[in-house]
Design a protein around this motif. Structure first.
Motif, PDB file in Angstrom:
ATOM      1  N   LEU A  37       0.850  -1.189   0.000  1.00 48.94           N
ATOM      2  CA  LEU A  37       0.000   0.000   0.000  1.00 48.94           C
ATOM      3  C   LEU A  37       0.885   1.238   0.000  1.00 48.94           C
ATOM      4  O   LEU A  37       1.673   1.454   0.933  1.00 48.94           O
ATOM      5  N   HIS A  38       0.756   2.048  -1.049  1.00 44.54           N
ATOM      6  CA  HIS A  38       1.668   3.178  -1.267  1.00 44.54           C
ATOM      7  C   HIS A  38       1.285   4.386  -0.425  1.00 44.54           C
ATOM      8  O   HIS A  38       0.234   4.447   0.222  1.00 44.54           O
ATOM      9  N   GLY A  39       2.154   5.399  -0.473  1.00 44.04           N
ATOM     10  CA  GLY A  39       1.936   6.630   0.267  1.00 44.04           C
ATOM     11  C   GLY A  39       1.014   7.606  -0.447  1.00 44.04           C
ATOM     12  O   GLY A  39       0.662   7.419  -1.618  1.00 44.04           O
ATOM     13  N   TRP A  40       0.648   8.658   0.268  1.00 46.45           N
ATOM     14  CA  TRP A  40      -0.274   9.674  -0.253  1.00 46.45           C
ATOM     15  C   TRP A  40       0.404  10.493  -1.359  1.00 46.45           C
ATOM     16  O   TRP A  40       1.596  10.792  -1.291  1.00 46.45           O
ATOM     17  N   GLY A  41      -0.375  10.854  -2.382  1.00 43.63           N
ATOM     18  CA  GLY A  41       0.096  11.761  -3.419  1.00 43.63           C
ATOM     19  C   GLY A  41       0.747  11.091  -4.605  1.00 43.63           C
ATOM     20  O   GLY A  41       0.845  11.685  -5.671  1.00 43.63           O
ATOM     21  N   VAL A  42       1.206   9.848  -4.434  1.00 42.59           N
ATOM     22  CA  VAL A  42       1.827   9.116  -5.538  1.00 42.59           C
ATOM     23  C   VAL A  42       0.967   7.886  -5.834  1.00 42.59           C
ATOM     24  O   VAL A  42      -0.182   7.815  -5.432  1.00 42.59           O
ATOM     25  N   GLY A  97      -7.978 -11.799  -6.354  1.00 39.84           N
ATOM     26  CA  GLY A  97      -7.739 -13.221  -6.162  1.00 39.84           C
ATOM     27  C   GLY A  97      -6.620 -13.542  -5.206  1.00 39.84           C
ATOM     28  O   GLY A  97      -5.931 -14.562  -5.353  1.00 39.84           O
ATOM     29  N   VAL A  98      -6.398 -12.665  -4.214  1.00 40.72           N
ATOM     30  CA  VAL A  98      -5.406 -12.963  -3.180  1.00 40.72           C
ATOM     31  C   VAL A  98      -5.998 -14.062  -2.299  1.00 40.72           C
ATOM     32  O   VAL A  98      -6.907 -13.822  -1.509  1.00 40.72           O
ATOM     33  N   ALA A  99      -5.468 -15.270  -2.422  1.00 40.38           N
ATOM     34  CA  ALA A  99      -6.175 -16.447  -1.910  1.00 40.38           C
ATOM     35  C   ALA A  99      -5.907 -16.752  -0.446  1.00 40.38           C
ATOM     36  O   ALA A  99      -6.612 -17.547   0.150  1.00 40.38           O
ATOM     37  N   GLU A 100      -4.903 -16.189   0.154  1.00 43.34           N
ATOM     38  CA  GLU A 100      -4.594 -16.461   1.552  1.00 43.34           C
ATOM     39  C   GLU A 100      -4.273 -15.150   2.251  1.00 43.34           C
ATOM     40  O   GLU A 100      -4.003 -14.144   1.588  1.00 43.34           O
ATOM     41  N   PRO A 101      -4.322 -15.113   3.579  1.00 44.13           N
ATOM     42  CA  PRO A 101      -3.983 -13.867   4.274  1.00 44.13           C
ATOM     43  C   PRO A 101      -2.592 -13.390   3.866  1.00 44.13           C
ATOM     44  O   PRO A 101      -1.600 -14.102   4.052  1.00 44.13           O
ATOM     45  N   PRO A 102      -2.492 -12.209   3.276  1.00 45.98           N
ATOM     46  CA  PRO A 102      -1.206 -11.754   2.757  1.00 45.98           C
ATOM     47  C   PRO A 102      -0.350 -11.073   3.815  1.00 45.98           C
ATOM     48  O   PRO A 102      -0.828 -10.668   4.876  1.00 45.98           O
ATOM     49  N   ILE A 103       0.915 -10.947   3.502  1.00 47.70           N
ATOM     50  CA  ILE A 103       1.784  -9.987   4.178  1.00 47.70           C
ATOM     51  C   ILE A 103       1.347  -8.617   3.675  1.00 47.70           C
ATOM     52  O   ILE A 103       1.205  -8.421   2.468  1.00 47.70           O
ATOM     53  N   VAL A 104       1.098  -7.688   4.565  1.00 49.18           N
ATOM     54  CA  VAL A 104       0.692  -6.345   4.154  1.00 49.18           C
ATOM     55  C   VAL A 104       1.815  -5.374   4.493  1.00 49.18           C
ATOM     56  O   VAL A 104       2.209  -5.248   5.663  1.00 49.18           O
ATOM     57  N   VAL A 105       2.345  -4.725   3.464  1.00 53.79           N
ATOM     58  CA  VAL A 105       3.416  -3.740   3.623  1.00 53.79           C
ATOM     59  C   VAL A 105       2.829  -2.378   3.309  1.00 53.79           C
ATOM     60  O   VAL A 105       2.307  -2.159   2.212  1.00 53.79           O
ATOM     61  N   GLY A 106       2.876  -1.467   4.261  1.00 51.62           N
ATOM     62  CA  GLY A 106       2.303  -0.139   4.058  1.00 51.62           C
ATOM     63  C   GLY A 106       3.323   0.954   4.301  1.00 51.62           C
ATOM     64  O   GLY A 106       4.005   0.953   5.332  1.00 51.62           O
ATOM     65  N   HIS A 107       3.428   1.873   3.347  1.00 54.24           N
ATOM     66  CA  HIS A 107       4.330   3.019   3.478  1.00 54.24           C
ATOM     67  C   HIS A 107       3.523   4.290   3.716  1.00 54.24           C
ATOM     68  O   HIS A 107       2.587   4.576   2.963  1.00 54.24           O
ATOM     69  N   SER A 108       3.850   5.044   4.758  1.00 57.15           N
ATOM     70  CA  SER A 108       3.272   6.353   5.008  1.00 57.15           C
ATOM     71  C   SER A 108       1.751   6.255   5.177  1.00 57.15           C
ATOM     72  O   SER A 108       1.262   5.580   6.077  1.00 57.15           O
ATOM     73  N   PHE A 109       0.983   6.896   4.307  1.00 59.70           N
ATOM     74  CA  PHE A 109      -0.474   6.794   4.356  1.00 59.70           C
ATOM     75  C   PHE A 109      -0.911   5.342   4.192  1.00 59.70           C
ATOM     76  O   PHE A 109      -1.863   4.887   4.840  1.00 59.70           O
TER      77      PHE A 109
END
Length: 282
Positions: A37-42, A97-109
């Motif tokens: 999940l990317h940051g705000w504005g980009v 189609g993300v079939a299993e609980p994913p690793i979630v990587v979030g930057h900034s927002f």
């Protein structure tokens, strides 16, 4: 899959329908799923090199352009909130189609959205990797030059963000960042403004305290040159989470765009798949 097969994964861009609206997302590699999940504005386009390098380690990366950015239709006015974005991410995972609980990587927002996602549905997140995340609350003491994000005016917050966006990057990276940011600003200035208000004011103290007691693996990274996210706010965020594993790396708020190799090391270390990065301190 061999290392040779992992070495140059292809970034494939797709269109999906999420909550009845068009969504743009990148899909890279194969293996255990990662939702970035990317940051705000980009948009996710700005992170292409970093995501390609991460996928080369044997991970299946999904990188949606969040609503209002990168060609994805903005959320309806009544849904423009951190909870609304987290709900959208759940719907995206189903549509992609993300079939299993994913690793979630979030930057900034994106980090703030990841926190809310894990709070709402902890069973749908296998690991939470927060990179310079927004969502920390007001420190007990403050200094004028380290004013909390949510206490700054929108203008002041945007000024800091613009300075972060336009300084410190290599020329090629800066071009990619601007190409990612400008189209969304020109297409949907009102949507960008509304989302900016949400990002600036987000306070996830309740969600952070709850996550401390939930069975979610969490790691947090901050960069020592971040002028957008004060160190005191980051420290409070980490404390609210119960002091999970954390790292400090050199660079500005968007360091991972310029340093794809270090970004990959940080994520793999968070997943206990690699030693601590040489340029990072625990």
């Amino acid at each position: 899959m061999t290392n040779a097969q992992h070495s140059r994964p292809t970034v494939t861009w797709h269109q999906a329908t999420v909550a009845g609206a068009a969504t743009s997302f990148a899909e890279i590699g194969s293996g255990k799923p990662v939702v970035f999940l990317h940051g705000w504005g980009v948009s996710s386009h700005a992170y292409a090199n970093a995501l390609r390098q991460l996928a080369a380690t044997g991970l299946h990366v999904y990188a949606p352009c969040l609503p209002g950015f990168g060609g994805t239709v903005p959320l309806r006015n009544e849904d423009v909130s951190i909870a609304g974005y987290a709900r959208w991410v759940r719907q995206f995972c189903h549509a992609a189609g993300v079939a299993e609980p994913p690793i979630v990587v979030g930057h900034s927002f994106g980090g703030a959205i990841a926190i809310r996602l894990a709070y709402d549905t902890p069973d749908r997140v296998s690991h939470l990797v927060l990179i310079n995340p927004l969502g920390g609350f007001r420190p007990a003491k403050r200094h004028a030059s380290h004013e909390p994000v949510h206490e700054r005016s929108l203008w002041e917050w945007c000024r800091h963000l613009a300075a972060e966006t336009c300084s410190g990057h290599r020329p090629a990276t800066l071009t990619a960042v601007l190409h990612s940011a400008l189209p969304g600003l020109l297409r949907n200035p009102v949507a960008i403004y509304r989302t900016g208000q949400v990002a600036r004011a987000v306070d996830l103290s309740t969600e952070l305290a709850a996550l401390r007691d939930l069975d979610v693996d969490i790691s947090v990274t901050w960069s020592d040159g971040d002028s957008l996210l004060p160190e005191s706010t980051f420290a409070n965020l980490r404390q609210a989470l119960g002091n999970p594993p954390s790292m400090s790396v050199p660079g500005p708020h968007g360091w991972l765009i310029d340093e794809p190799h270090l970004f990959t090391q940080v994520v793999l270390q968070a997943l206990h798949l690699a030693p601590t990065p040489q340029r990072a301190a625990a």
